[in-house]
Design a protein around this motif. Structure first.
Motif, PDB file in Angstrom:
ATOM      1  N   GLN A 155      -6.900  11.007  -7.211  1.00 14.07           N
ATOM      2  CA  GLN A 155      -7.073  11.481  -5.838  1.00 14.07           C
ATOM      3  C   GLN A 155      -8.037  10.596  -5.055  1.00 14.07           C
ATOM      4  OE1 GLN A 155      -8.245  15.498  -6.757  1.00 14.07           O
ATOM      5  NE2 GLN A 155      -6.163  16.329  -6.501  1.00 14.07           N
ATOM      6  N   ALA A 156      -9.096  10.125  -5.727  1.00 12.74           N
ATOM      7  CA  ALA A 156     -10.058   9.242  -5.056  1.00 12.74           C
ATOM      8  C   ALA A 156      -9.403   7.908  -4.699  1.00 12.74           C
ATOM      9  CB  ALA A 156     -11.273   9.017  -5.956  1.00 12.74           C
ATOM     10  N   GLU A 157      -8.622   7.371  -5.634  1.00 17.06           N
ATOM     11  CA  GLU A 157      -7.938   6.105  -5.356  1.00 17.06           C
ATOM     12  C   GLU A 157      -6.920   6.267  -4.236  1.00 17.06           C
ATOM     13  OE1 GLU A 157      -5.270   2.631  -7.576  1.00 17.06           O
ATOM     14  OE2 GLU A 157      -6.019   4.339  -8.729  1.00 17.06           O
ATOM     15  N   GLU A 194       2.918   5.993  -3.008  1.00 14.49           N
ATOM     16  CA  GLU A 194       4.023   6.743  -3.618  1.00 14.49           C
ATOM     17  C   GLU A 194       3.816   6.877  -5.127  1.00 14.49           C
ATOM     18  OE1 GLU A 194       7.477   5.283  -0.458  1.00 14.49           O
ATOM     19  OE2 GLU A 194       7.570   4.715  -2.570  1.00 14.49           O
ATOM     20  N   LYS A 195       3.379   5.798  -5.742  1.00 16.85           N
ATOM     21  CA  LYS A 195       3.171   5.826  -7.189  1.00 16.85           C
ATOM     22  C   LYS A 195       2.024   6.779  -7.558  1.00 16.85           C
ATOM     23  CE  LYS A 195       4.091   2.114  -9.365  1.00 16.85           C
ATOM     24  NZ  LYS A 195       4.125   0.748  -9.911  1.00 16.85           N
ATOM     25  N   LEU A 196       0.944   6.751  -6.765  1.00 15.09           N
ATOM     26  CA  LEU A 196      -0.189   7.647  -7.027  1.00 15.09           C
ATOM     27  C   LEU A 196       0.214   9.110  -6.821  1.00 15.09           C
ATOM     28  CD1 LEU A 196      -3.066   5.622  -5.323  1.00 15.09           C
ATOM     29  CD2 LEU A 196      -2.828   6.077  -7.767  1.00 15.09           C
ATOM     30  N   LEU A 240       0.819  -1.206   0.000  1.00 15.33           N
ATOM     31  CA  LEU A 240       0.000   0.000   0.000  1.00 15.33           C
ATOM     32  C   LEU A 240       0.856   1.260   0.000  1.00 15.33           C
ATOM     33  CD1 LEU A 240      -2.774  -1.098   2.545  1.00 15.33           C
ATOM     34  CD2 LEU A 240      -3.029  -0.838   0.065  1.00 15.33           C
ATOM     35  N   GLU A 241       1.978   1.222   0.731  1.00 16.22           N
ATOM     36  CA  GLU A 241       2.883   2.377   0.737  1.00 16.22           C
ATOM     37  C   GLU A 241       3.451   2.632  -0.653  1.00 16.22           C
ATOM     38  OE1 GLU A 241       4.460   2.019   5.369  1.00 16.22           O
ATOM     39  OE2 GLU A 241       5.782   1.554   3.699  1.00 16.22           O
ATOM     40  N   ARG A 242       3.853   1.545  -1.324  1.00 19.66           N
ATOM     41  CA  ARG A 242       4.391   1.710  -2.677  1.00 19.66           C
ATOM     42  C   ARG A 242       3.318   2.265  -3.614  1.00 19.66           C
ATOM     43  NH1 ARG A 242       6.510  -3.405  -1.567  1.00 19.66           N
ATOM     44  NH2 ARG A 242       5.057  -4.401  -3.016  1.00 19.66           N
ATOM     45  N   ARG A 243       2.073   1.801  -3.431  1.00 23.10           N
ATOM     46  CA  ARG A 243       0.990   2.292  -4.274  1.00 23.10           C
ATOM     47  C   ARG A 243       0.729   3.770  -4.023  1.00 23.10           C
ATOM     48  NH1 ARG A 243      -0.826   2.400  -9.017  1.00 23.10           N
ATOM     49  NH2 ARG A 243      -3.042   2.843  -9.209  1.00 23.10           N
ATOM     50  N   VAL A 283      -6.763   4.142  -0.774  1.00 22.69           N
ATOM     51  CA  VAL A 283      -5.561   3.380  -0.388  1.00 22.69           C
ATOM     52  C   VAL A 283      -5.047   3.859   0.965  1.00 22.69           C
ATOM     53  CG1 VAL A 283      -3.162   2.899  -0.993  1.00 22.69           C
ATOM     54  CG2 VAL A 283      -4.917   2.856  -2.771  1.00 22.69           C
ATOM     55  N   GLU A 284      -5.086   5.184   1.190  1.00 23.42           N
ATOM     56  CA  GLU A 284      -4.613   5.724   2.465  1.00 23.42           C
ATOM     57  C   GLU A 284      -5.491   5.243   3.624  1.00 23.42           C
ATOM     58  OE1 GLU A 284      -3.299  10.029   4.412  1.00 23.42           O
ATOM     59  OE2 GLU A 284      -4.255   9.937   2.440  1.00 23.42           O
ATOM     60  N   GLU A 285      -6.808   5.166   3.396  1.00 25.71           N
ATOM     61  CA  GLU A 285      -7.713   4.675   4.431  1.00 25.71           C
ATOM     62  C   GLU A 285      -7.418   3.205   4.753  1.00 25.71           C
ATOM     63  OE1 GLU A 285     -12.525   4.261   5.310  1.00 25.71           O
ATOM     64  OE2 GLU A 285     -11.799   5.245   3.480  1.00 25.71           O
ATOM     65  N   GLU A 286      -7.178   2.405   3.704  1.00 25.64           N
ATOM     66  CA  GLU A 286      -6.818   0.995   3.921  1.00 25.64           C
ATOM     67  C   GLU A 286      -5.533   0.886   4.719  1.00 25.64           C
ATOM     68  OE1 GLU A 286      -8.676  -0.480  -0.369  1.00 25.64           O
ATOM     69  OE2 GLU A 286      -6.662  -1.078   0.221  1.00 25.64           O
ATOM     70  N   TRP A 287      -4.556   1.742   4.368  1.00 31.05           N
ATOM     71  CA  TRP A 287      -3.260   1.713   5.069  1.00 31.05           C
ATOM     72  C   TRP A 287      -3.433   2.033   6.542  1.00 31.05           C
ATOM     73  CZ3 TRP A 287      -0.172   4.730   8.042  1.00 31.05           C
ATOM     74  CH2 TRP A 287       1.164   4.345   8.181  1.00 31.05           C
TER      75      TRP A 287
END
Length: 590
Positions: free
Chosen positions: A572-574, A538-540, A533-536, A578-582
């Motif tokens: 931004q929505a994604e 960073e990519k976003l 999730l962290e890598r995702r 992802v941040e909420e999941e993290w």
């Protein structure tokens, strides 16, 4: 920061250049996997980058003060060297014992090895661990690893991948281990025909991108060939048609999915296997096997049925090769019974390459077994199969004695398949094979109806061609693992508590002591998901920054602004999701 640059580098051995006017660079933080056929120039490229080999032309530039660690395929040590002298040199014990990074490497790679033991007489796997420890203990800016997983078991490969993901260092890795590439790299270089083709993403992303490039190239060629015919048809439609502009939208992913070959039909293959094999393949009942004073199997019971496709895993020395020899009859049990079905036609691929006649030609060596076979629903000649496995026309007339280790391995596999066995025992079949050849071997085995037992440290290969995994866990039995390799690693971790790499190499000692203790396999899976999730995120974040730049560049193009703004809102929505999941997962892990 730029670490290494190649400018118009050329290198040749003989008339054909392995590197032809190559220009590329490695930056701080890059994590690059290098793929390509055996003999295609991968090792030459990394050797030139490390300045171990001088190019015939061009220039290689290193950043000033670059701390470079280079692991070659051959583990060479000074005569009379011990584990301590190679890995720690003359460092005092209190010095390296107080170094958290050094302790993690020693615990992860050299657990069970005596630091004062001489390297002479050690196995290939032990020597590889020592070579890796020597490389990983010092601080580096860039690590260049040429086949780092050679001779390592699945646990060691898993530890190395997790450790490298935590270490803040640039990586350049040559390996045929596709799972390892996917775990630790985010860019891929393919060395082919003297060029270096570059792709974003690890191995899986590289496969998709390469397939898409091939599809576009085929479409472009078809379009070129039909250009005049289409133009004539267009002109004949009259002025009204010529005033309109047809629009075409190509959905690359849908095109690739539409052309995807079907998965192997397990039910159909099992039916064919049952017809050829009958109901009994191997039944082992209360089998005990001893080597000297050591008991490898104690009252073991195991059944191997028609159409079973089994991956066999275990640490080095657990008895995997012995179990295969028990099935082929070369090892006899001291107690119990081994029943072999009457219709079994067995073929056993061992790790030994000496059984091939060096004086025979490659094609002759295959045709002496059989000239043609049927795989799935298609008939193949010996020559056609040789070409699929990397032996083009002229190469088929090469004496076997002139082949490389990888080529001999390919030839061994093909000779076994030409015998049309209905039970295959494969002991480390991926040794010395490049990725292209591995995919061809996997494709052949996909449509092969029979019983298959594979011993391999190549996790990707095991998961690709087998349907279930069994393990030798040191209790004298064969254990079925419904969860596959992940379950094997979890059970090994629970039983032996191997060292795990730290969450952050730079974490202070007191903070590290206060960190929560691992909770077993579930905790490891959760932390792995956190990393993903962290890598995702960073990519976003990178994609969002790029979109802001593009919005500024197209400030006067209203249509383009609308398109980019829509994409920005999606990103931004994604990112928010992802941040909420993290956050939720981090709270559970913490």
């Amino acid at each position: 920061m730029n670490l290494i640059n190649l400018e118009n580098v050329t290198k040749a051995y003989g008339p054909q250049p392995l590197l032809d006017a190559i220009s590329l660079g490695l930056d701080d933080g890059d994590r690059v996997g290098v793929v390509g056929r055996n003999g295609g120039g991968k090792s030459t490229l990394v050797s030139v980058l490390a300045r171990q080999t001088e190019p015939d032309g061009g220039r290689v530039t290193h950043a000033r003060g670059l701390r470079l660690g280079f692991l070659t395929q051959r583990d060479e040590f000074p005569e009379g060297a011990t584990v301590r002298s190679v890995v720690l040199g003359d460092r005092a014990e209190h010095e390296w014992a107080g170094d958290t990074g050094a302790r993690d490497v020693l615990a992860g790679l050299l657990s069970g090895l005596d630091l004062d033991a001489p390297l002479a007489g050690m196995s290939g796997g032990e020597r590889r661990r020592v070579a890796l420890a020597r490389l990983l203990v010092p601080e580096s800016d860039l690590l260049i690893l040429d086949e780092p997983t050679n001779h390592l078991d699945i646990e060691a490969i898993d530890w190395l991948a997790r450790y490298l993901k935590t270490r803040k260092v640039a990586l350049l890795v040559v390996t045929h281990d596709r799972w390892f590439l996917d775990e630790i790299t985010d860019r891929t270089w393919e060395v082919v025909d003297g060029r270096v083709e570059r792709y974003e993403g690890g191995y899986s992303a590289y496969v998709l991108a390469k397939a898409e490039r091939s599809r576009i190239a085929a479409a472009t060629e078809a379009k070129r060939q039909n250009l005049l015919r289409k133009e004539l048809a267009w002109l004949r439609r009259g002025p009204q048609a010529r005033t309109s502009k047809p629009k075409f939208r190509v959905d690359a992913a849908q095109a690739l999915i539409a052309d995807e070959p079907p998965l192997r039909d397990a039910v159909e293959l099992t039916r064919f296997a049952t017809a050829r094999l009958g109901k009994t393949v191997y039944d082992l009942e209360d089998v005990t096997v001893r080597l000297g004073d050591r008991s490898l199997f104690e009252r073991m019971t195991w059944r191997l049925g028609p159409g079973d496709r089994v991956g066999l895993v275990g640490v080095n020395g657990s008895g995997k090769s012995t179990l295969l020899r028990l099935l082929d009859g070369s090892v006899a049990p001291v107690a119990g019974t081994v029943v072999q079905g009457k219709t079994v036609q067995l073929a056993h691929l061992t790790q030994n390459l000496e059984e091939l006649d060096p004086s025979r030609r490659v094609l002759e060596s295959v045709e002496e077994i059989r000239r043609r076979i049927t795989v799935g629903k298609r008939e193949w000649t010996a020559s056609q199969l040789l070409e699929r496995l990397g032996f083009p026309g002229d190469r088929q007339w090469t004496p076997v004695g002139d082949l490389s280790g990888g080529e001999r391995r390919r030839l061994q596999v093909l000779r076994l398949l030409m015998g049309e066995p209905n039970v295959l025992l494969l002991d480390e079949p991926t040794n010395d094979l490049d990725i292209e050849t591995l995919t061809e071997v996997e494709d052949l085995l996909d449509g092969w109806p029979g019983t298959l037992v594979v011993v391999s440290h190549d996790r990707y290969f095991l998961e690709r061609i087998t349907d279930h995994v069994v393990a030798l866990l040191g209790d004298g039995r064969v254990s079925l693992l419904p969860g596959g390799i992940d379950e094997y690693l979890e059970r090994r971790a629970a039983g032996t508590a191997p060292s795990r790499p730290p969450e952050s190499p730079a974490k202070p000692a007191k903070q590290a002591e206060a960190a929560p203790k691992p909770k077993g396999g579930q905790d490891w899976k959760a932390r792995k998901e956190l990393d993903r999730l962290e890598r995702r995120l960073e990519k976003l974040a990178g994609q969002e920054a790029e979109l802001h730049e593009r919005l500024a560049a197209h400030a006067t193009d209203y249509a383009k602004l609308q398109e980019l703004d829509g994409r920005l809102k999606e990103i931004q929505a994604e990112a928010a999701q992802v941040e909420e999941e993290w956050l939720m997962l981090a709270e559970d892990v913490g």
